[in-house]
Design an enzyme around this catalytic site. Structure first.
Site, PDB file in Angstrom:
ATOM      1  N   ASP A   1       0.841  -1.195   0.000  1.00 62.28           N
ATOM      2  CA  ASP A   1       0.000   0.000   0.000  1.00 62.28           C
ATOM      3  C   ASP A   1       0.880   1.251   0.000  1.00 62.28           C
ATOM      4  O   ASP A   1       1.337   1.702   1.052  1.00 62.28           O
ATOM      5  CB  ASP A   1      -0.917  -0.012   1.233  1.00 62.28           C
ATOM      6  CG  ASP A   1      -1.816   1.222   1.291  1.00 62.28           C
ATOM      7  OD1 ASP A   1      -1.931   1.928   0.266  1.00 62.28           O
ATOM      8  OD2 ASP A   1      -2.415   1.454   2.370  1.00 62.28           O
TER       9      ASP A   1
ATOM     10  N   LYS B   1       1.666   7.978   0.331  1.00 57.93           N
ATOM     11  CA  LYS B   1       2.072   8.079   1.733  1.00 57.93           C
ATOM     12  C   LYS B   1       3.450   8.725   1.833  1.00 57.93           C
ATOM     13  O   LYS B   1       4.243   8.632   0.894  1.00 57.93           O
ATOM     14  CB  LYS B   1       2.179   6.668   2.339  1.00 57.93           C
ATOM     15  CG  LYS B   1       0.864   5.951   2.566  1.00 57.93           C
ATOM     16  CD  LYS B   1       1.097   4.576   3.181  1.00 57.93           C
ATOM     17  CE  LYS B   1      -0.209   3.839   3.398  1.00 57.93           C
ATOM     18  NZ  LYS B   1      -1.076   4.453   4.428  1.00 57.93           N
TER      19      LYS B   1
ATOM     20  N   GLU C   1      -7.903   2.528   0.653  1.00 57.68           N
ATOM     21  CA  GLU C   1      -8.154   1.507  -0.371  1.00 57.68           C
ATOM     22  C   GLU C   1      -8.675   0.190   0.191  1.00 57.68           C
ATOM     23  O   GLU C   1      -9.355  -0.550  -0.511  1.00 57.68           O
ATOM     24  CB  GLU C   1      -6.875   1.267  -1.180  1.00 57.68           C
ATOM     25  CG  GLU C   1      -5.884   0.261  -0.573  1.00 57.68           C
ATOM     26  CD  GLU C   1      -5.334   0.677   0.787  1.00 57.68           C
ATOM     27  OE1 GLU C   1      -5.354   1.884   1.100  1.00 57.68           O
ATOM     28  OE2 GLU C   1      -4.879  -0.205   1.543  1.00 57.68           O
TER      29      GLU C   1
ATOM     30  N   ARG D   1     -10.964  -0.504   2.349  1.00 63.88           N
ATOM     31  CA  ARG D   1     -12.424  -0.591   2.371  1.00 63.88           C
ATOM     32  C   ARG D   1     -12.991  -0.797   0.982  1.00 63.88           C
ATOM     33  O   ARG D   1     -14.035  -1.423   0.803  1.00 63.88           O
ATOM     34  CB  ARG D   1     -12.999   0.665   3.057  1.00 63.88           C
ATOM     35  CG  ARG D   1     -12.725   1.946   2.342  1.00 63.88           C
ATOM     36  CD  ARG D   1     -12.896   3.161   3.243  1.00 63.88           C
ATOM     37  NE  ARG D   1     -11.769   3.333   4.166  1.00 63.88           N
ATOM     38  CZ  ARG D   1     -11.671   4.318   5.055  1.00 63.88           C
ATOM     39  NH1 ARG D   1     -12.632   5.218   5.167  1.00 63.88           N
ATOM     40  NH2 ARG D   1     -10.623   4.400   5.838  1.00 63.88           N
TER      41      ARG D   1
HETATM   42  N1  BES Z   1      -3.093   0.271   5.323  1.00 61.30           N
HETATM   43  C1  BES Z   1      -3.460   1.529   5.841  1.00 61.30           C
HETATM   44  C2  BES Z   1      -3.691   1.520   7.350  1.00 61.30           C
HETATM   45  C3  BES Z   1      -2.478   1.216   8.184  1.00 61.30           C
HETATM   46  C4  BES Z   1      -1.681   2.249   8.638  1.00 61.30           C
HETATM   47  C5  BES Z   1      -2.182  -0.070   8.542  1.00 61.30           C
HETATM   48  C6  BES Z   1      -0.579   1.959   9.427  1.00 61.30           C
HETATM   49  C7  BES Z   1      -1.094  -0.360   9.320  1.00 61.30           C
HETATM   50  C8  BES Z   1      -0.280   0.660   9.758  1.00 61.30           C
HETATM   51  C9  BES Z   1      -4.734   2.023   5.168  1.00 61.30           C
HETATM   52  O1  BES Z   1      -4.911   1.608   3.868  1.00 61.30           O
HETATM   53  C10 BES Z   1      -4.682   3.506   5.166  1.00 61.30           C
HETATM   54  O2  BES Z   1      -3.857   4.033   4.487  1.00 61.30           O
HETATM   55  N2  BES Z   1      -5.570   4.134   5.924  1.00 61.30           N
HETATM   56  C11 BES Z   1      -5.624   5.551   6.017  1.00 61.30           C
HETATM   57  C12 BES Z   1      -7.059   5.971   5.863  1.00 61.30           C
HETATM   58  C13 BES Z   1      -7.243   7.427   5.615  1.00 61.30           C
HETATM   59  C14 BES Z   1      -6.669   7.808   4.275  1.00 61.30           C
HETATM   60  C15 BES Z   1      -8.708   7.729   5.674  1.00 61.30           C
HETATM   61  C16 BES Z   1      -5.084   5.932   7.392  1.00 61.30           C
HETATM   62  O3  BES Z   1      -5.276   5.193   8.346  1.00 61.30           O
HETATM   63  O4  BES Z   1      -4.418   6.959   7.478  1.00 61.30           O
HETATM   64 ZN    ZN Z   2      -3.988  -0.135   3.329  1.00 59.71          ZN
HETATM   65 MN    MN Z   3      -3.984   2.923   2.493  1.00 58.10          MN
END
Ligand code: BES
Ligand code: ZN
Ligand code: MN
Length: 493
Positions: free
Chosen positions: A265, A272, A344, A346
């Site tokens: 991701d 990110k 992504e 969800r």
């Molecule tokens: N895979 C991430 C969540 C995550 C973050 C898992 C750190 C493990 C460690 C997920 O896809 C994500 O990026 N979530 C975002 C959501 C936001 C954009 C609404 C998040 O948590 O910042």
């Molecule tokens: Zn993710």
């Molecule tokens: Mn993500």
């Protein structure tokens, strides 16, 4: 090579390392006392010198003990046997292994009866499970400075050997499923692409699991625009894996487990920051847990029908990648405005959940996903966030989680959170507001459950980057396999 663990009659070995389990108070049981005599009281003197009181995990070693042919004697504390839980027994097993893991050859743990809260057989089997899990390493890619030798065999000497052997056959299925999950999570993303993950899931067919893999063309036909949108920027095709274990009558509704399998991701176009991005190789922790669970259930021939669904994708920025503002149509027909391509998981689960309930009409659906960073802010790394429309499932998972050391904490769903994902441009958007990020994510998933009893476990904090403990030493914990296997065992077999 995984450590070979066996059970033997209660007898003193003549070679290798001997580990003596000593309960609270520091008194030696009969066989240990006998050995102490042979050594001219060396063990009891060492106990005094060390002021050893049998505290859980406290230990010391005597090398080349006189008048014996043993390499060493390790004395290790159990703590109060009457208060010993299953989780404590496994921790103890992990600590036992740690005292001899770097020694060559074989070790014997002498486990004399100690009136523990667990039966002698269960105690021995739990100790073995802890040692087995502790032994797991992720070192296949190390070619230099790789530690050589080390412990090859652990034998547990107990009066209850026969019973322990039987119980351990079942616990070993859980531990090896956990290790399947750990291996998948630890594996880097250049190796573990969606097709490679699907290939590894296919290997479960040798245990009797029926495995189908849907490619992008098939998913397109099914209308999975939400899942497919996530993989648009990737060189590797998205995959949907469908695993079935049929251990009960055909008429029995299956239990369904659905895993987020984002093999990497990057965040996509909503990219990110680079610091820590490498952790996103573990963003398939949900899919790994479901795969490990299927491995466990099939290995122990669970008398239950189960389906395991994996949504496997890679989230990359690219000329072909989906953009913020894009609107996709999910298999359910509901449209989604993608306001952040980093939300992504969800999007993947939306189609995977809808497909699961539609095709299998399951008794319940439980999804596992490393879904939000916010769940770590709320709960830390010991508890998974649990969101559910079923009080019964909530109670059962809480109980099993506490008993087995894979804990969950219930988090809220509500109309207020649900409204936060409305948008003027489509049926919903894929992000909520600034607050309650884990709840708005769960609320999004709920819109794809079609009111089937459902649980969402947010395992972002528990599946990876795990704090090391007595039974888990690598980055990946394998969280979820044991929790769900024991749920199945306790309530559905
Ligand atoms: N895979 C991430 C969540 C995550 C973050 C898992 C750190 C493990 C460690 C997920 O896809 C994500 O990026 N979530 C975002 C959501 C936001 C954009 C609404 C998040 O948590 O910042
Ligand atoms: Zn993710
Ligand atoms: Mn993500």
């Amino acid at each position: 090579m995984p450590l070979s663990i066996s059970f033997a009659a209660e007898k003193l070995p003549s070679k290798g390392s001997l580990i003596i389990a000593v309960p609270d108070g520091g008194k030696l049981a009969p066989l240990a006392k006998q050995l102490d005599k042979t050594t001219g009281g060396a063990i009891s003197r060492a106990i005094q010198i060390k002021k050893f009181k049998g505290k859980a995990g406290a230990n010391f070693s005597l090398l080349a003990p006189a008048k014996t042919t043993l390499d060493r004697i390790v004395v290790i504390g159990v703590g109060d046997p009457k208060k010993l839980t299953a989780v404590d027994a496994e921790k103890f097993g992990g600590t036992v292994l740690s005292t001899v893991e770097k020694t060559d050859g074989a070790a014997t743990l002498l486990l004399e009866p100690m009136k523990a809260a667990l039966s002698d057989a269960d105690l021995a089997a739990r100790v073995a499970t802890g040692a087995y899990l502790r032994d797991y390493k992720f070192d296949a890619y190390k070619t230099v400075n790789k530690p050589k030798g080390g412990l090859s065999r652990l034998s547990i000497a107990s009066k209850a050997a026969a019973g322990a052997r039987k119980v351990f056959a079942e616990y070993k299925a859980i531990a090896s499923g956990t290790i399947v999950a750990r291996d998948l999570v630890n594996e880097p993303s250049n190796i573990l692409t969606p097709p490679e993950f699907a290939k590894r899931a296919r290997a479960l067919s040798k245990l009797g699991v029926k495995v189908e893999v849907l490619g992008e063309a098939q998913m397109k036909k099914l209308g999975m625009g939400s899942l497919l949108g996530v993989g648009l920027g990737s060189q590797h095709p998205s995959q949907l894996v469908v695993m079935q274990w049929n251990g009960a009558a055909k008429s029995k509704k299956p239990l369904a487990f659905v895993g987020k399998g984002v093999c990497f991701d990057t965040g996509g176009i909503s990219i990110k920051p680079s610091a820590g991005m490498e952790d996103m190789k573990g963003d398939m922790g949900g899919a790994a847990a479901v795969t490990g669970l299927m491995h466990t259930l099939a290995s122990r021939k669970a008398k239950v029908n189960v389906v395991g669904i994996l949504g496997l994708v890679e989230n990359m920025p690219d000329g072909k990648a989906q953009r913020p503002g894009d609107i996709v149509t999910s298999m359910s027909g509901q449209t989604i405005e993608v306001l952040n391509t980093d939300a992504e998981g969800r999007l993947v689960l939306a189609d995977a959940l809808w497909y699961t309930q539609k095709r299998f009409k399951p008794e319940f659906m439980i999804d596992l996903a490393t879904l939000t960073g916010a769940i770590m802010v709320a709960l830390g790394q010991e508890f998974a966030g649990m969101f559910t429309n079923s009080d019964e499932l909530a109670a059962r998972l809480t109980q099993v989680g506490n008993d087995e050391g894979e804990k969950v904490w219930r988090m809220p769903l509500s109309d207020t959170f649900d409204k936060m994902i409305n948008t003027p441009n489509a049926d919903m958007k894929n992000i909520g507001g600034r607050y309650g990020g884990s709840s708005t994510a769960a609320q999004f998933l709920q819109r794809f459950t079609n009111d089937v009893p459902w649980v969402h476990l947010d395992i972002a904090g528990t599946a990876m980057g795990s704090p090391k403990n007595a039974i888990s030493r690598t980055w990946a914990s394998g969280y979820g396999v044991r929790l769900l296997d024991r749920l199945v065992k306790a309530y559905y077999e």
